[in-house]
Design an enzyme around this catalytic site. Structure first.
Site, PDB file in Angstrom:
ATOM      1  CE1 TYR A  33     -34.435  43.816  48.227  1.00 52.66           C
ATOM      2  CE2 TYR A  33     -35.021  45.672  49.624  1.00 52.66           C
ATOM      3  CZ  TYR A  33     -34.746  44.336  49.480  1.00 52.66           C
ATOM      4  OH  TYR A  33     -34.771  43.519  50.579  1.00 52.66           O
ATOM      5  CE  LYS A 147     -31.435  45.760  50.417  1.00 55.63           C
ATOM      6  NZ  LYS A 147     -31.973  44.857  51.414  1.00 55.63           N
ATOM      7  CD  GLU A 179     -28.984  37.291  55.350  1.00 54.83           C
ATOM      8  OE1 GLU A 179     -28.555  38.439  55.547  1.00 54.83           O
ATOM      9  OE2 GLU A 179     -29.114  36.792  54.219  1.00 54.83           O
ATOM     10  CG  LEU A 204     -27.742  42.042  51.836  1.00 53.79           C
ATOM     11  CD1 LEU A 204     -27.848  41.867  50.319  1.00 53.79           C
ATOM     12  CD2 LEU A 204     -28.827  42.975  52.324  1.00 53.79           C
TER      13      LEU A 204
HETATM   14  N1  PDD Z   1     -33.236  44.499  54.469  1.00 52.88           N
HETATM   15  N2  PDD Z   1     -30.019  40.644  55.338  1.00 52.88           N
HETATM   16  C1  PDD Z   1     -31.139  40.696  54.595  1.00 52.88           C
HETATM   17  C2  PDD Z   1     -31.694  39.423  54.056  1.00 52.88           C
HETATM   18  C3  PDD Z   1     -31.772  41.929  54.349  1.00 52.88           C
HETATM   19  O1  PDD Z   1     -32.893  41.971  53.601  1.00 52.88           O
HETATM   20  C4  PDD Z   1     -31.235  43.111  54.916  1.00 52.88           C
HETATM   21  C5  PDD Z   1     -31.855  44.464  54.684  1.00 52.88           C
HETATM   22  C6  PDD Z   1     -30.058  43.002  55.691  1.00 52.88           C
HETATM   23  C7  PDD Z   1     -29.386  44.216  56.300  1.00 52.88           C
HETATM   24  O2  PDD Z   1     -28.710  44.963  55.337  1.00 52.88           O
HETATM   25  P1  PDD Z   1     -28.549  46.557  55.486  1.00 52.88           P
HETATM   26  O3  PDD Z   1     -27.856  46.775  56.784  1.00 52.88           O
HETATM   27  O4  PDD Z   1     -27.723  46.922  54.314  1.00 52.88           O
HETATM   28  O5  PDD Z   1     -29.939  47.131  55.460  1.00 52.88           O
HETATM   29  C8  PDD Z   1     -29.481  41.760  55.864  1.00 52.88           C
HETATM   30  C9  PDD Z   1     -33.885  45.743  54.148  1.00 52.88           C
HETATM   31  C10 PDD Z   1     -33.826  46.762  55.241  1.00 52.88           C
HETATM   32  C11 PDD Z   1     -35.303  45.488  53.658  1.00 52.88           C
HETATM   33  O6  PDD Z   1     -35.431  44.546  52.871  1.00 52.88           O
HETATM   34  O7  PDD Z   1     -36.251  46.211  54.018  1.00 52.88           O
END
Ligand code: PDD
Length: 282
Positions: A33, A147, A179, A204
């Site tokens: 996703y 992801k 993270e 991620l």
């Molecule tokens: N989550 N690390 C994890 C485990 C994440 O699920 C996310 C993003 C990030 C940040 O990545 P980005 O900057 O590309 O959004 C880091 C999204 C926002 C979610 O699951 O809602």
């Protein structure tokens, strides 16, 4: 008013949007996703999100439901049909419906789903107050660079944080922070240097992380990519997280210990402002 939801080539009122019970996203969490923010009616850094989606698909040997250009066109249509000027666009690809079998079924056709969530993302009161986080062991699988929709452990961690009166959790492996449950973790050193963990399969590869890193370096702010411990984070000047939905969000306490003064610091405030100014151009 009902939202319009996209499912495999058609736009439905949300109550009519359906996916098969045999869909492998449902049975095996066999799906990937992306979450993209929308401000001023525009997707932020969307090309980077689509390219990461392609990488996630490639790593899982999953076919794309259409080209990235076609996906972009559907995203634009979704913003239009939902009259979304500010909020989130969620996009999910699964391997599709097939008889239940652990092996990847060659006949399955990938599913594509999109929906919007209207909400204020730029003016977020949490950014004024900052987040309190607890630390928990990182018990996720070791391909966190993909992801996937396997989000049960992050959900459990957010629940545990909530039960303990905190806002979120940072995950720890081998004594170092990997993270946040749904964001990348950063600290600010006394000399103003930003520190965030280097890219690998352990985290991620955040799109917001990458943009913030670029904006910082363009402004002669040093960024070190390396792991850091809970103790180093607790002793840091400031701390924050980045994600597509939270942008740059201050972290003011870790396991009950205040970070720096325990209030939102100037560096993080500045980085959030820079991101908000630059995001519209991404
Ligand atoms: N989550 N690390 C994890 C485990 C994440 O699920 C996310 C993003 C990030 C940040 O990545 P980005 O900057 O590309 O959004 C880091 C999204 C926002 C979610 O699951 O809602």
């Amino acid at each position: 008013m009902s939202r319009t939801v996209y499912v495999n080539g058609e736009y439905f009122p949300e109550e009519d949007a359906k996916i098969s019970v045999f869909d492998r996203g449902f049975l095996f969490a066999d799906g990937v996703y992306e979450v993209c923010s929308v401000t001023g009616g525009k997707l932020i850094d969307n090309q980077a999100h689509l390219e990461r989606l392609q990488r996630s698909l490639d790593e899982l040997k999953m076919d794309a439901p259409c080209t990235l250009e076609e996906m972009g066109a559907i995203q634009t249509e979704m913003l239009k049909r939902n009259e979304l000027t500010e909020g989130l666009l969620y996009l999910q690809v699964t391997r599709g419906a097939a008889e239940r079998d652990f092996n990847f079924p060659p006949e399955a056709k990938p599913s594509l789903v999109m929906f919007t969530q209207a909400k204020k993302v730029t003016e977020n009161p949490v950014a004024e107050k900052g987040l309190s986080v607890i630390t928990l062991p990182d018990l996720r699988w070791h391909r966190r660079d993909i992801k996937t929709v396997q989000l049960l452990y992050p959900s459990m961690c957010k629940e545990e944080a909530k039960a303990k009166g905190a806002d979120d959790a940072w995950l720890v492996e081998d004594g170092q922070i990997t993270e946040g449950t749904s964001n990348n973790a950063w600290i600010v050193l006394e000399n103003g240097t930003l520190v965030t963990r280097q890219l690998s399969n352990d985290i991620l590869h955040g799109i917001t992380r990458r943009a913030v890193m670029r904006f910082a370096r363009e402004r002669q702010i040093k960024v070190e990519e390396r792991p850091f411990t809970v103790e180093e984070a607790q002793g840091a000047k400031e701390a924050f997280v980045t994600s597509a939905s939270a942008f740059v969000m201050p972290v003011v306490s870790i396991d009950g210990k205040p970070v720096g003064s325990g209030a939102v610091g100037e560096t993080v405030k500045g980085l959030r402002k820079i991101y908000l100014e630059e995001a519209g151009k991404l």
